[in-house]
Design a protein around this motif. Sequence first.
Motif, PDB file in Angstrom:
ATOM      1  N   ARG A   1      28.496  35.841  45.296  1.00 21.64           N
ATOM      2  CA  ARG A   1      29.173  36.824  46.151  1.00 21.64           C
ATOM      3  C   ARG A   1      30.512  37.255  45.567  1.00 21.64           C
ATOM      4  O   ARG A   1      31.188  38.101  46.140  1.00 21.64           O
ATOM      5  CB  ARG A   1      29.416  36.251  47.548  1.00 21.64           C
ATOM      6  N   GLY A   2      30.916  36.659  44.439  1.00 20.13           N
ATOM      7  CA  GLY A   2      32.166  37.050  43.807  1.00 20.13           C
ATOM      8  C   GLY A   2      33.376  36.316  44.318  1.00 20.13           C
ATOM      9  O   GLY A   2      34.505  36.682  43.980  1.00 20.13           O
ATOM     10  N   TYR A   3      33.188  35.254  45.114  1.00 19.44           N
ATOM     11  CA  TYR A   3      34.323  34.502  45.644  1.00 19.44           C
ATOM     12  C   TYR A   3      34.846  33.472  44.644  1.00 19.44           C
ATOM     13  O   TYR A   3      36.001  33.065  44.721  1.00 19.44           O
ATOM     14  CB  TYR A   3      33.936  33.794  46.943  1.00 19.44           C
TER      15      TYR A   3
ATOM     16  N   ARG B   1      34.434  31.930  40.289  1.00 26.34           N
ATOM     17  CA  ARG B   1      33.981  32.229  38.930  1.00 26.34           C
ATOM     18  C   ARG B   1      34.189  30.992  38.063  1.00 26.34           C
ATOM     19  O   ARG B   1      34.932  30.070  38.431  1.00 26.34           O
ATOM     20  CB  ARG B   1      34.744  33.419  38.367  1.00 26.34           C
TER      21      ARG B   1
ATOM     22  N   THR C   1      38.113  33.257  42.542  1.00 24.63           N
ATOM     23  CA  THR C   1      38.399  34.579  41.988  1.00 24.63           C
ATOM     24  C   THR C   1      39.712  35.081  42.581  1.00 24.63           C
ATOM     25  O   THR C   1      40.032  34.756  43.735  1.00 24.63           O
ATOM     26  CB  THR C   1      37.252  35.542  42.342  1.00 24.63           C
TER      27      THR C   1
ATOM     28  N   GLU D   1      40.829  40.767  43.887  1.00 25.34           N
ATOM     29  CA  GLU D   1      39.477  41.114  43.450  1.00 25.34           C
ATOM     30  C   GLU D   1      38.447  40.770  44.524  1.00 25.34           C
ATOM     31  O   GLU D   1      37.496  41.532  44.771  1.00 25.34           O
ATOM     32  CB  GLU D   1      39.160  40.383  42.148  1.00 25.34           C
ATOM     33  N   GLN D   2      38.627  39.619  45.178  1.00 27.29           N
ATOM     34  CA  GLN D   2      37.719  39.246  46.268  1.00 27.29           C
ATOM     35  C   GLN D   2      37.767  40.276  47.395  1.00 27.29           C
ATOM     36  O   GLN D   2      36.730  40.689  47.929  1.00 27.29           O
ATOM     37  CB  GLN D   2      38.094  37.873  46.816  1.00 27.29           C
TER      38      GLN D   2
ATOM     39  N   ARG E   1      35.930  43.515  46.395  1.00 31.63           N
ATOM     40  CA  ARG E   1      34.479  43.367  46.445  1.00 31.63           C
ATOM     41  C   ARG E   1      33.986  43.277  47.889  1.00 31.63           C
ATOM     42  O   ARG E   1      32.938  43.832  48.225  1.00 31.63           O
ATOM     43  CB  ARG E   1      34.058  42.113  45.674  1.00 31.63           C
ATOM     44  N   TYR E   2      34.730  42.575  48.723  1.00 33.89           N
ATOM     45  CA  TYR E   2      34.328  42.408  50.122  1.00 33.89           C
ATOM     46  C   TYR E   2      34.307  43.753  50.846  1.00 33.89           C
ATOM     47  O   TYR E   2      33.336  44.095  51.532  1.00 33.89           O
ATOM     48  CB  TYR E   2      35.278  41.431  50.809  1.00 33.89           C
TER      49      TYR E   2
ATOM     50  N   ARG F   1      34.130  46.690  49.469  1.00 35.05           N
ATOM     51  CA  ARG F   1      33.125  47.554  48.856  1.00 35.05           C
ATOM     52  C   ARG F   1      31.742  47.263  49.425  1.00 35.05           C
ATOM     53  O   ARG F   1      30.957  48.176  49.711  1.00 35.05           O
ATOM     54  CB  ARG F   1      33.129  47.349  47.341  1.00 35.05           C
ATOM     55  N   ARG F   2      31.426  45.984  49.617  1.00 33.48           N
ATOM     56  CA  ARG F   2      30.120  45.623  50.185  1.00 33.48           C
ATOM     57  C   ARG F   2      29.992  46.128  51.623  1.00 33.48           C
ATOM     58  O   ARG F   2      28.920  46.572  52.042  1.00 33.48           O
ATOM     59  CB  ARG F   2      29.921  44.102  50.158  1.00 33.48           C
TER      60      ARG F   2
END
Length: 353
Positions: A55-57, A59, A70, A74-75, A78-79, A81-82
């Motif tokens: 989920r990109g949380y 790395r 992450t 950035e988190q 991405r959050y 954006r989803r």
Amino acid sequence: MYMFKYICKRISLMLVTFTIIFITCFVLVKLLPVSTSGVGVGEDANKIIAQMVSRGYMRLDEVTGQYVNTPIVEQLGRYLRRIFLEGDFGIGFNMPEYRGREVWSVFIEKLPPTILINIYSSLMAVPIGIALGIFAALKKNKWQDHLISTLVMVFISVPTFVYASLLLFIVCFKLSLLPLGVMSLPDVIAAYPGKGYQYIPGEFNWSLYFNKNMFLSMLPAVFSMSFGSIAGYARGTRAELTEVLTSEFMLLARTKGLTKSQATVRHALRNAMVPIFPSIIGEFVSVLSGSLIIEKIFQIPGVGGLYLSAINSRDYDFFMMLSGFYLLVSLLAGLVIDLSYGFIDPRIRMGAK
């Protein structure tokens, strides 16, 4: 024109407030360490980490070879954006019963009992509270007024969980007049064999909630949530109506030949309800928010219990989704209350100079 500008201004301020608080909650919850409290016996804690990496949380750090968080910016990107591009509010991580399930589908499944509990309590509190307030104002300084005022003070002062505990112990446990807790959906299906009830996870199962057993099981929670609201409406109505009844225009109405009942109904009540009706509208707007404590005490399978479980388990996606939900409902309730003044009483013009 003034009203339109005021509405646009208030909506803009509401969105700014929501954004600031939502981002603050996201940053603060992401500063917490990764929790594996939801991992059961025989399960691998790395599964949670793997899900969070996907989920990109998190790395993999190329230098240390360890999984690290992450960067929060950035988190957050991405959050958001989803959410806006994919309609994806995330999945469960730490709560075993919801691990891997979409947050939105679980939220939709838990929403009906929360809405119904609050609708029932509002429908009970509004007419009873206003009626008691009107009666107390008409009987000002008499024993009826003193009795109602004393009870109102008691019910406002005592916390809601005290009523809930007393009802649970006396009415449900000792007298066995009502069930101890709200029925679950599987219990309803078992109680009504052959009725065609079907439990579909992630969908609104309204038909399961409109039956006698389910309604009776909700009554203790409804009563517990109603007492404080009844007292608040009674106090507010009495104060406003008492002030209006002593106004000069009421004396003028009586001198024109109106009886006391006619003057009260046609003039006093209409003016006294101006500050009361907005609070009623706001309460119906906020029926979605529910009560965390009441839902926990009566084991209501609603949004409140899910929120508490998400906080205790540090399930990030559930926490963010439900925090945003409660925040949005609170802001909308305040906005509706403010705007309703201008619609209820045309003499009030919000935003006019």
